[in-house]
Design an enzyme around this catalytic site. Structure first.
Site, PDB file in Angstrom:
ATOM      1  N   GLU A 171       0.815  -1.220   0.000  1.00 14.74           N
ATOM      2  CA  GLU A 171       0.000   0.000   0.000  1.00 14.74           C
ATOM      3  C   GLU A 171       0.847   1.268   0.000  1.00 14.74           C
ATOM      4  OE1 GLU A 171      -2.900  -0.380   3.137  1.00 14.74           O
ATOM      5  OE2 GLU A 171      -3.818  -2.115   2.182  1.00 14.74           O
TER       6      GLU A 171
ATOM      7  N   LYS B  44     -15.967  -1.712   2.745  1.00 23.81           N
ATOM      8  CA  LYS B  44     -15.295  -2.018   1.479  1.00 23.81           C
ATOM      9  C   LYS B  44     -16.348  -2.581   0.539  1.00 23.81           C
ATOM     10  CE  LYS B  44     -10.839  -3.405   3.560  1.00 23.81           C
ATOM     11  NZ  LYS B  44     -10.164  -4.557   4.205  1.00 23.81           N
TER      12      LYS B  44
HETATM   13  C1  2PG Z   1      -7.217  -3.961   5.475  1.00 24.73           C
HETATM   14  C2  2PG Z   1      -7.046  -3.907   3.983  1.00 24.73           C
HETATM   15  C3  2PG Z   1      -6.693  -2.546   3.454  1.00 24.73           C
HETATM   16  P1  2PG Z   1      -6.728  -5.942   2.385  1.00 24.73           P
HETATM   17  O1  2PG Z   1      -6.907  -4.959   6.123  1.00 24.73           O
HETATM   18  O2  2PG Z   1      -7.758  -3.018   6.045  1.00 24.73           O
HETATM   19  O3  2PG Z   1      -5.690  -1.904   4.141  1.00 24.73           O
HETATM   20  O4  2PG Z   1      -6.208  -4.910   3.515  1.00 24.73           O
HETATM   21  O5  2PG Z   1      -7.225  -5.151   1.250  1.00 24.73           O
HETATM   22  O6  2PG Z   1      -5.535  -6.771   2.074  1.00 24.73           O
HETATM   23  O7  2PG Z   1      -7.833  -6.741   3.018  1.00 24.73           O
HETATM   24 MG    MG Z   2      -8.064  -4.073   7.948  1.00 26.21          MG
END
Ligand code: 2PG
Ligand code: MG
Length: 404
Positions: free
Chosen positions: A200, A329
Site C-alpha cells: 500500500e 469495502k
Molecule cells: C485492510 C485492507 C486494506 P486488504 O486490512 O484493512 O488496508 O487490507 O485489502 O488486504 O484486506
Molecule cells: Mg483491515
C-alpha cells in the site's frame, strides 16, 4: 428512463500485478462509465469471493454468458434492481459463481453512468439522506506496511497516520508529511538498510512493532508541530493473520485472548493511538468488545475482518459493542446496494463508518465518492503511489468543486 444498453467486462492488473476486472456500462441514452474492482490480501472469511474458482477467466466468461444478458434493459437509476439481478444470476450467498469483483465493477460503473447521464458526480448519486457534501472525511493514511502486505516487517499490518482536519487539504498534507518523516526517521535509525515499500505504499523495514510505533508517534508529533494539524497515530493489527490455534503469535511470544486484549489496550494507552482496527481475531466479537470498552471513549475502534461489511455481522457487533466504527469495502459485499444497507444501519445506530481501499488497488478515484456520499468519518487509503493518490487527489478535486 435510463436503461442499461450494453456492458463490457475486461481483465486488467491491480497495483500488486494480480489480475482483476473492470466493467464499462453504457446506458441507452449513450452515457457510459467504467469502474475497476480492487482485491484484498488480508481478506476476511466473512467477505464474498472476489472471483469464482476459475479466477478472472471464469469470471469474465460467466459475466458475458449470464450476467450481462440479464442486465440489458434494466433501469439503471434503480440501483437496487440492478444489484438484485447480480444476486439472482449468482444464486449463492457469497458471489462465488459470478465473483464479487465482477458484481462490484458493474454495480459501481452503473451508478457512475447514471451520474454521467444526470451530470452528477458519483457521490451525489449514492448520497445518503442528510449528506450534502460539506462534511469531508478524515484521512486514515497507511504509512508503514507489514503483516501480509510486506515481507520482513513486524506482525502488526498497518501503522497509520490519522488526520482529523475538516479541510481535506490539511488532512492529506498531514498524512503525506508523516509518510515522509517516517522515511527520514527510519534512515536515521537504520542508515545502512535499503528501505522498501509494501503493497500500500507504506515503508517496510526490519523493525519490531514497538520500534515502528515509536517512529510513527514521533513523525505524527513532528507533523503536528510543523503543520499545526490534528494528526495522530493508529494501527490496523489485522490480528486474524497471526492468530493460530487459539493464540496470537508474535515473533517473541504468543498471547491468549485476555493477553491480547491487555496488550492492545496497553499499546493504545502508551502510544496514544486514536485509530485501532481489528485488534482481535475475526471470529471474536467479545474480545474486540472488551478493547472497545477500555479505549473506545477516545479511540475509534474499527471492525474490518470481523464484519466483512456484512450487515448481519455488523448487527451482531452492534449488539455486542464490538467496535464503535465499521470499515466499509464495497467489494467485501459486491454491490453498492449491500454497501448502503450496512452504511445506513451504521448511521442509524451510532456507528461511524470508514470507507476503505484494498491492498491491491486500481488507479481510480471512486472510493473518494463513496466516502463523501456515505458521510464516512474517514477515508482509509495508502499515502503514496498512483493508485493511492488517485483516491486522495479525487477527494481534493471534490473539495474544490464543492467549495471553490
Ligand atoms: C485492510 C485492507 C486494506 P486488504 O486490512 O484493512 O488496508 O487490507 O485489502 O488486504 O484486506
Ligand atoms: Mg483491515
Amino acid at each position: 428512463m435510463s436503461r442499461i444498453g450494453s456492458i463490457e467486462v475486461e481483465s486488467l492488473y491491480d497495483s500488486r500485478g494480480r489480475a482483476t476486472v473492470e466493467a464499462t456500462v453504457a446506458l441507452e441514452s449513450g452515457a457510459r462509465s467504467r469502474a475497476g474492482a480492487p482485491s484484498g490480501a488480508s481478506t476476511s472469511v466473512h467477505e464474498v469471493r472476489a472471483f469464482p474458482a476459475g479466477g478472472v477467466p471464469e469470471a469474465l466468461a460467466t459475466a458475458r454468458a449470464h450476467v450481462i444478458p440479464a442486465l440489458i434493459g434494466v433501469e439503471a437509476t434503480d440501483q437496487a434492481a440492478v444489484d438484485r439481478v447480480l444476486h439472482e444470476v449468482d444464486g449463492t450467498r457469497d458471489f462465488s459463481r459470478i465473483g464479487g469483483n465482477v458484481a462490484t465493477a458493474i454495480s459501481v460503473a452503473t451508478a457512475m453512468a447514471v451520474g454521467e447521464e444526470t451530470h452528477r458526480p458519483l457521490w451525489r448519486v449514492i448520497a445518503r439522506p442528510g449528506v450534502d457534501g460539506h462534511s469531508f472525511p478524515a484521512i486514515v493514511g497507511n504509512c508503514m506496511n507489514d503483516g501480509v502486505h510486506a515481507i520482513g516487517g513486524p506482525e502488526i499490518q498497518e501503522f497509520i497516520a490519522y488526520a482529523e482536519e475538516k479541510d481535506p487539504r490539511r488532512s492529506v498534507a498531514a498524512v503525506v508529511r508523516v509518510h515522509g518523516l517516517i522515511r527520514e526517521a527510519i534512515h536515521r535509525r537504520l542508515p545502512t538498510i535499503a528501505l522498501g515499500r509494501g503493497d500500500e505504499g507504506g515503508w517496510v523495514a526490519p523493525l519490531s512493532n514497538e520500534q515502528a510505533l515509536e517512529i510513527l508517534v514521533e513523525a505524527c508529533a513532528a507533523a503536528r508541530d510543523e503543520l499545526h494539524v490534528a494528526v495522530n497515530p493508529g494501527i490496523d493489527l489485522a490480528a486474524s493473520e497471526f492468530f493460530e490455534d487459539g493464540r496470537y503469535r508474535y515473533r517473541d511470544r504468543s498471547l491468549d485472548t485476555d493477553g491480547q486484549v491487555a496488550y492492545v489496550t496497553e499499546l493504545v494507552d502508551r502510544y496514544r493511538l486514536r485509530f485501532l482496527e481489528d485488534p482481535l481475531d475475526e471470529g471474536d466479537f467479545d474480545g474486540s468488545a472488551a478493547v472497545t470498552r477500555a479505549v473506545g471513549a477516545k479511540t475509534i475502534v474499527v471492525g474490518d475482518d470481523v464484519y466483512g461489511t456484512d450487515i448481519r455481522r455488523v448487527q451482531e457487533g452492534a449488539a455486542k459493542g464490538t467496535s464503535n466504527a465499521v470499515l466499509i469495502k464495497v467489494n467485501q459485499v459486491g454491490t453498492l446496494t449491500d454497501t448502503m444497507t450496512t452504511v445506513d444501519f451504521c448511521r442509524s445506530h451510532g456507528l461511524a463508518t470508514v470507507s476503505s481501499h484494498r491492498s491491491g488497488e486500481v488507479p481510480e478515484g471512486w472510493l473518494a465518492h463513496v466516502a463523501l456520499g456515505t458521510g464516512a468519518r474517514a477515508l482509509k487509503c495508502g499515502v503514496v503511489g498512483g493508485e493511492r493518490m488517485a483516491k486522495l487527489n479525487e477527494l481534493l478535486r471534490l473539495r474544490r468543486a464543492l467549495e471553490g
